[in-house]
Design an enzyme around this catalytic site. Structure first.
Site, PDB file in Angstrom:
ATOM      1  CG  HIS A 119      17.598 -17.323 -20.332  1.00 33.96           C
ATOM      2  ND1 HIS A 119      18.259 -18.692 -19.837  1.00 33.96           N
ATOM      3  CD2 HIS A 119      18.115 -16.424 -19.558  1.00 33.96           C
ATOM      4  CE1 HIS A 119      18.825 -18.241 -18.680  1.00 33.96           C
ATOM      5  NE2 HIS A 119      18.811 -16.896 -18.512  1.00 33.96           N
ATOM      6  CG  ASN A 176      20.045 -19.158 -14.131  1.00 31.86           C
ATOM      7  OD1 ASN A 176      19.448 -19.193 -15.100  1.00 31.86           O
ATOM      8  ND2 ASN A 176      20.788 -17.950 -13.856  1.00 31.86           N
TER       9      ASN A 176
END
Length: 360
Positions: free
Chosen positions: A57, A129
């Protein structure tokens, strides 16, 4: 000159400096002197102004906003953030998983959907997510999975064989792979994708009754996506396409919104449910546990310092508030340790004193 206007550049301690262009030297062209503390401060700051990027990420962006409760779910949780009429300031960060800082926003990849609620009872972080499931259910595989999606150790290149070796040798990943390789694998923008807790959490009401819950943030803009050809073209034209879209949309007053809906399972029902309700590779069918509306998330303020408000933002599942708890989900329990440990390594032990991470 206005008396309130600054008259010169200052040191970090606020003292005026003689010049921001010329070092202190012995004579006009002589050597630099060691007691030019402003020059030393500038060079030392420059050498340290970048911090390590996140392991997964790394590439992302975000904005501030607020969460407004629209329905009464107090019978399920005593958390102040979800009480009727409650309005809470929020920070969100969207991201890709595998790409580095400079990678294109439009690679085919899951997207992170991380929320920080500045509640009256402290910080509540929800780290999710844009998919309701994940590739694995056991945290021992997580390190291997992330390495398989990044770059080879020998040549520094990403490798499709390495990715598919992991997926095919981990059959529990099939559900998530169908999401990733389907239409929703490349969102049109962060505004046009849903967000999910993916994990199961616990809610506790004022009487002490417990419930298992899943969070679903449904985009009010509608789900939309890019084709592979469109995404490939944009990757070459504008690597920051999603980051730019969010910033521009808020700047012009087109504020993105999501509706939070919950799936709620009675505590005892988990013991006899037909499969493990804490398995991150599975969803709860909506016919068993339909979505219940809770409130609206609106993003209405761009960040003003990307480094301090996004790069130093630290989201962690162990930031919980009264009325919200973890579940026996193995991945979630491991993240409760791993995220805070990552922040200590990346930002330092005092990372919760950075303004964006402080409780209000």
């Amino acid at each position: 000159m206005n008396d309130k206007s600054p008259t010169s550049t200052t040191t970090d301690a606020g003292a005026p400096v003689a010049s921001d262009e010329h070092s202190l030297t012995i004579g006009a062209d002589g050597p630099i002197v060691l007691n030019d503390h402003y020059l030393i401060e500038q060079m030392a700051n420059f050498n340290r102004e970048r911090i390590p990027e996140r392991q997964p990420h790394a590439k992302g962006g975000g904005a501030f906003g607020h969460f407004q409760v629209t329905q009464d779910v107090s019978r399920y949780t005593k958390a102040a953030v979800f009480q009727p009429g409650s309005k809470t300031e929020t920070l969100i960060r969207f991201s890709t998983v595998a790409g580095e800082q400079g990678s294109p926003d439009t690679w085919r990849d899951p997207r992170g959907f991380s929320l920080k609620f500045y509640t009256s009872e402290g910080i509540y972080d929800l780290v999710g997510n844009n998919t309701p499931v994940f590739f694995i259910r056991d945290p021992l595989k997580f390190q291997h999975f992330i390495r398989s999606q990044k770059r080879r150790a020998d040549n520094g290149l990403r490798d499709h064989d390495m990715q598919w070796d992991f997926w095919t040798l981990s059959p529990e990943s099939a559900h998530q792979v169908t999401w990733l390789m389907g239409d929703r694998g490349i969102p049109k923008s962060w505004r046009h994708m849903d967000g999910f807790s993916s994990h199961t959490y616990m809610w506790v009401n004022a009487q002490g009754a417990k419930f298992w819950v899943k969070y679903h943030f449904k985009t009010d803009q509608g789900v939309d996506f890019l084709t592979q050809a469109e995404a490939d073209r944009l990757a070459g034209v504008d690597g920051d396409y999603h980051r730019r879209d969010l910033s521009n949309s808020i700047k012009k007053g087109d504020f993105p919104r999501w509706t939070l809906k919950m799936q709620i399972m009675p505590f005892e029902a988990a013991k006899t449910y037909r499969f493990n309700p804490f398995d991150l590779t599975k969803i709860w069918p909506h016919k068993d546990y339909p979505l219940i509306e809770v409130g609206k998330l609106t993003l209405d303020r761009n960040v003003t310092d990307f480094h301090t408000e996004i790069e130093q933002a630290a989201f962690e599942p162990n930031n919980l508030v009264p009325g919200i708890g973890l579940s026996p989900d193995k991945m979630l329990l491991a993240r409760g340790f791993a995220y805070s440990d990552a922040h200590r390594a990346r930002l330092g032990v005092n990372y919760k004193q950075i303004p964006v991470n402080r409780p209000k």
